[in-house]
Design a protein around this motif. Structure first.
Motif, short mmCIF file in Angstrom:
data_model
loop_
_atom_site.label_atom_id
_atom_site.label_comp_id
_atom_site.label_asym_id
_atom_site.label_seq_id
_atom_site.Cartn_x
_atom_site.Cartn_y
_atom_site.Cartn_z
N ARG A 214 0.93 -2.14 -12.07
CA ARG A 214 0.38 -1.07 -11.03
C ARG A 214 0.92 0.26 -11.53
O ARG A 214 0.39 1.37 -11.50
CB ARG A 214 0.62 -1.21 -9.65
N GLY A 218 -2.19 2.69 -12.33
CA GLY A 218 -2.52 3.38 -11.00
C GLY A 218 -2.28 2.25 -10.06
O GLY A 218 -2.89 1.08 -9.95
N ALA A 219 -1.58 2.60 -8.82
CA ALA A 219 -1.40 1.45 -7.85
C ALA A 219 -2.31 1.10 -6.97
O ALA A 219 -2.73 0.07 -6.63
CB ALA A 219 -0.31 2.18 -6.93
N GLU A 220 -3.36 2.09 -7.03
CA GLU A 220 -4.84 1.81 -6.19
C GLU A 220 -5.71 0.90 -7.13
O GLU A 220 -6.86 0.23 -6.29
CB GLU A 220 -5.64 3.26 -5.88
N ARG A 221 -5.46 0.66 -8.18
CA ARG A 221 -6.35 -0.20 -9.14
C ARG A 221 -6.23 -1.69 -8.77
O ARG A 221 -7.23 -2.38 -8.66
CB ARG A 221 -6.14 0.18 -10.68
N GLU A 223 -5.62 -4.31 -6.04
CA GLU A 223 -5.37 -4.38 -4.39
C GLU A 223 -4.76 -5.80 -3.97
O GLU A 223 -4.87 -6.79 -4.46
CB GLU A 223 -6.76 -4.51 -3.73
N THR A 224 -4.02 -5.71 -2.98
CA THR A 224 -3.31 -7.01 -2.42
C THR A 224 -4.07 -7.45 -1.30
O THR A 224 -4.44 -6.85 -0.52
CB THR A 224 -1.91 -6.70 -1.98
N TYR A 230 -4.41 -11.12 -5.47
CA TYR A 230 -4.68 -9.87 -5.97
C TYR A 230 -6.13 -9.67 -6.41
O TYR A 230 -6.62 -10.69 -6.84
CB TYR A 230 -3.69 -9.13 -7.05
N ARG A 233 -9.88 -3.91 -8.58
CA ARG A 233 -11.11 -3.01 -7.84
C ARG A 233 -11.92 -2.58 -8.89
O ARG A 233 -11.64 -2.07 -9.82
CB ARG A 233 -10.45 -1.78 -7.06
#
Length: 234
Positions: A214, A218-221, A223-224, A230, A233
């Motif tokens: 991440r 990118g952390a947003e890419r 999703e938990t 996981y 996205r």
């Protein structure tokens, strides 16, 4: 005892003389050609001279530890690396994998299990591969996920047009996600598919690897999905 039908050159780097000799004799009994070194620096020199098929190295080595040695080797080779240590905490395992090791075993380890792990590494090689696909189905071209581009054929990843340096483990993990964007993958499946067999440790290893990935893509890419795993996205 089943022996290897093809002689494989293994370089064992272990500072404990008893363990070093034991590993050498055991691997030779399975038909491998074995060279040994007692510290990281001499091991690196021997690796460059002999170019073995696989490195089997301890983490706690004098002069140059296994983590540093693995990083040095990765600068010039994709030879499979199997790391050994008496330390089996998840953070230790991930540190070894992030340094470029392809597998990590906790000592003491049964010889038959060790040989099986060596065979697995040699069978799949240390280079990342795209997830398995039906026969006759080609890997897709570059895939886009927001500003992230993943090329399963060229094994290249870019973020906003800038190449993202990933370790082999991180790249295999990302390819697993990219093969099914939007599909939730549980931790044990990730560990099984990324490393090609059931991981013997706990699933925190997957969590820590995802966290490191991440930071790079990118952390947003990723999703938990709480309680499940996981997903990547779209």
């Amino acid at each position: 005892m089943e022996r290897s039908s093809v002689m494989v050159a293994v370089l064992v780097i272990e500072d404990d003389p008893t363990i070093r000799r034991s590993l050498q004799l055991a691997l030779e009994r399975y038909g491998h050609a074995v060279s040994v070194a007692a510290d990281g620096l001499s091991g690196l020199e021997l690796f460059r001279e002999e170019r073995p098929d696989l490195l089997l190295l301890d983490v706690m080595l004098p002069h140059l530890d296994g983590i540093g040695l693995s990083r040095r080797v990765r600068e010039e080779s994709q030879v499979p690396i199997l790391m050994m240590s008496a330390r089996g905490d998840s953070l230790d395992v991930v540190s070894g994998l992030e340094a470029g090791a392809d597998d990590y075993v906790v000592k003491p380890v049964d010889t038959a299990v060790l040989v099986a792990r060596i065979r697995t590494l040699l069978r799949r090689g240390s280079l990342p591969v795209a997830p398995r696909r039906p026969t006759g189905t080609a890997a897709p071209g570059p895939l886009a996920f927001g500003d992230l581009t993943v090329d399963p054929r060229g094994l290249e990843v870019c973020r906003a047009g800038v190449p993202v340096p990933l370790t082999p483990t991180e790249l295999r993990l990302l390819l697993e996600f990219a093969a099914g964007p939007g599909i939730v993958l549980d931790r044990r499946k990730l560990l099984r598919d990324v490393w090609d067999y059931g991981w013997e440790g706990d699933t925190r290893v997957a969590d820590l690897c995802v966290q490191r990935l991440r930071k790079k893509i990118g952390a947003e890419r990723i999703e938990t999905v709480r309680g499940f795993g996981y997903k990547l996205r779209r």
